[in-house]
Write a protein that holds these residues in place. Sequence first.
Motif, short mmCIF file in Angstrom:
data_model
loop_
_atom_site.label_atom_id
_atom_site.label_comp_id
_atom_site.label_asym_id
_atom_site.label_seq_id
_atom_site.Cartn_x
_atom_site.Cartn_y
_atom_site.Cartn_z
N TRP A 147 0.68 -1.17 -0.17
CA TRP A 147 -0.06 0.13 -0.02
C TRP A 147 1.03 1.17 -0.13
O TRP A 147 1.57 1.39 -1.00
N ILE A 148 0.97 2.13 1.06
CA ILE A 148 1.53 3.27 1.19
C ILE A 148 2.96 3.03 1.95
O ILE A 148 3.51 3.93 2.60
N GLY A 149 3.21 1.79 2.77
CA GLY A 149 4.16 2.02 3.71
C GLY A 149 3.91 2.38 4.83
O GLY A 149 2.86 2.46 5.40
N ASN A 150 4.94 3.12 5.46
CA ASN A 150 5.03 4.06 6.64
C ASN A 150 4.16 5.26 6.19
O ASN A 150 3.88 6.19 7.09
N GLY A 151 3.67 5.61 4.72
CA GLY A 151 2.99 6.77 4.48
C GLY A 151 3.83 8.06 4.46
O GLY A 151 3.26 9.14 4.02
N LEU A 152 5.34 8.00 4.52
CA LEU A 152 6.07 9.18 4.40
C LEU A 152 6.70 9.27 3.10
O LEU A 152 6.76 8.26 2.36
N ILE A 153 7.35 10.44 2.54
CA ILE A 153 7.80 10.64 1.50
C ILE A 153 9.45 10.62 1.55
O ILE A 153 10.03 10.28 2.52
N ILE A 154 9.70 10.02 0.35
CA ILE A 154 11.27 9.75 0.13
C ILE A 154 12.15 10.91 0.83
O ILE A 154 11.73 12.09 0.86
N PRO A 155 13.09 10.56 1.89
CA PRO A 155 13.67 9.18 1.94
C PRO A 155 13.05 8.71 3.34
O PRO A 155 13.33 7.66 3.77
N SER A 156 12.20 9.50 4.19
CA SER A 156 11.73 8.88 5.22
C SER A 156 11.02 7.58 4.86
O SER A 156 10.53 6.66 5.79
N GLY A 157 10.12 7.67 3.71
CA GLY A 157 9.15 6.32 3.27
C GLY A 157 9.39 6.22 2.02
O GLY A 157 10.31 6.92 1.16
N PRO A 158 8.42 5.57 1.23
CA PRO A 158 8.35 5.14 -0.02
C PRO A 158 7.70 5.86 -1.12
O PRO A 158 7.68 5.52 -2.19
N LEU A 159 7.04 6.97 -0.37
CA LEU A 159 6.14 7.81 -1.38
C LEU A 159 7.06 8.89 -2.19
O LEU A 159 7.74 9.68 -1.67
N ARG A 160 6.63 9.27 -3.41
CA ARG A 160 7.12 10.36 -4.39
C ARG A 160 6.33 11.57 -4.24
O ARG A 160 6.74 12.52 -4.20
N GLU A 161 5.06 11.31 -3.74
CA GLU A 161 4.22 12.21 -3.56
C GLU A 161 3.45 11.99 -1.98
O GLU A 161 3.11 10.85 -1.70
N ASN A 162 2.82 13.20 -1.53
CA ASN A 162 1.97 12.85 -0.42
C ASN A 162 0.66 12.10 -0.72
O ASN A 162 0.33 12.66 -1.97
N ILE A 163 0.32 11.29 0.16
CA ILE A 163 -1.13 10.38 -0.13
C ILE A 163 -2.21 11.33 -0.63
O ILE A 163 -3.14 10.97 -1.23
N LYS A 164 -2.43 12.45 -0.04
CA LYS A 164 -3.22 13.45 -0.41
C LYS A 164 -3.39 14.05 -1.76
O LYS A 164 -4.41 14.15 -2.16
N SER A 165 -2.29 13.56 -2.42
CA SER A 165 -1.97 14.01 -3.75
C SER A 165 -3.04 13.28 -4.66
O SER A 165 -3.41 13.60 -5.88
N LEU A 166 -3.73 11.82 -4.23
CA LEU A 166 -4.66 11.13 -4.96
C LEU A 166 -5.82 11.75 -5.25
O LEU A 166 -6.44 11.40 -6.33
N ARG A 167 -6.03 12.98 -4.79
CA ARG A 167 -7.14 13.77 -5.09
C ARG A 167 -7.39 14.29 -6.40
O ARG A 167 -8.32 14.62 -7.14
N LYS A 168 -5.86 14.40 -6.90
CA LYS A 168 -6.00 14.91 -8.64
C LYS A 168 -5.75 13.80 -9.63
O LYS A 168 -5.64 13.95 -10.63
N TYR A 169 -6.10 12.50 -8.99
CA TYR A 169 -5.97 11.24 -9.95
C TYR A 169 -7.36 10.64 -9.79
O TYR A 169 -7.80 10.64 -8.74
N ASN A 170 -7.78 10.28 -10.91
CA ASN A 170 -9.12 9.62 -10.95
C ASN A 170 -9.40 8.22 -10.86
O ASN A 170 -10.23 7.51 -10.34
N ASN A 171 -8.16 7.50 -11.37
CA ASN A 171 -8.30 5.96 -11.25
C ASN A 171 -7.03 5.52 -10.82
O ASN A 171 -5.96 5.71 -11.10
N ILE A 172 -7.39 4.54 -9.50
CA ILE A 172 -6.23 3.77 -8.96
C ILE A 172 -6.66 2.41 -9.14
O ILE A 172 -7.52 1.74 -8.90
N PHE A 173 -5.42 1.56 -9.18
CA PHE A 173 -5.24 0.31 -9.39
C PHE A 173 -4.63 -0.60 -8.19
O PHE A 173 -3.50 0.01 -7.98
#
Length: 308
Positions: A147-173
Amino acid sequence: MRFIKPKFWDLKKPNFFALALFPFSILFNFFSLFNLKKKIKREKILTICVGNIYIGGTGKTSLAIALKKALEKEGKKVCFIKKFYNNQIDEQKLLIQNGKTFIEKKRVDSLDKAISHGYEIAIFDDGLQDSSIDYNQKLVCFNKLNWIGNGLIIPSGPLRENIKSLRKYNNIFLNGNDEKIDNIINEIKNISEDINIFEAKYEPTNLEKFDESEKYLAFSGIGNHQTFVNMLKNNKLKVIKDIEFPDHYNYRVEDIDQIISKSKALGTKIITTEKDFVKLDKSKKDQINYIKIDLVVQDLNRIIKKLI
């Protein structure tokens, strides 16, 4: 990028290491906000970007291939676009095996070539954070297991963007095996009720080549090794040893010799992914089996209608 993910990235809560790196994550996020370019849009072709915000192992390439097959059944002329990275030859070869692939250092150069060749649809494998192209459709992939791991952005975690950025995307797989995803769906819907959520499962297509009574040593250098191993076990293959290499790893002859030696000592056969197999030295391939995997997407027809 060749790396084995730090284990703390996928803890449910940030630990000491994640918190210690948090100031660098703030800087990473800050500078990414200024990495904006003039968006390029080409009217003569439909562009679909299959990307992620979790770094590595989310099933982008597998989904791109599945979508291409489905779109071609609708009579569309479809190609792949992949930005050239010299450490991602494995994904490039896999795409080439499945259709016309344009690979340039700039994605827009590949897009223009696709248009000149008369393609109607271009599927971009990766490039979600490339702000220079105005994609018609953006699809975001996640691995169900991580999923999003520990939920943090690189290098603290595995995310390239904040999870809240999903608001700008319509389709998730959500891609993986049979992991439960109710909690993930709830988290996504708490971010936005308007997001379309699709589920997909990895299914082997050449199981007849493998004997359930045999023992196997499995190895891979992919973004999510554990999902690969779980898939093998879910299909009743006896994996008694598994070895994980960094993502996009280029195998040396010595690496494969060591794997073969361990396999002989354990009395096993060797199994890997198709993505890893294409990178192996020809002289070693006859001693190693690979499992061919398709990503089977639920409600695929509904997705295709949305895309076109």
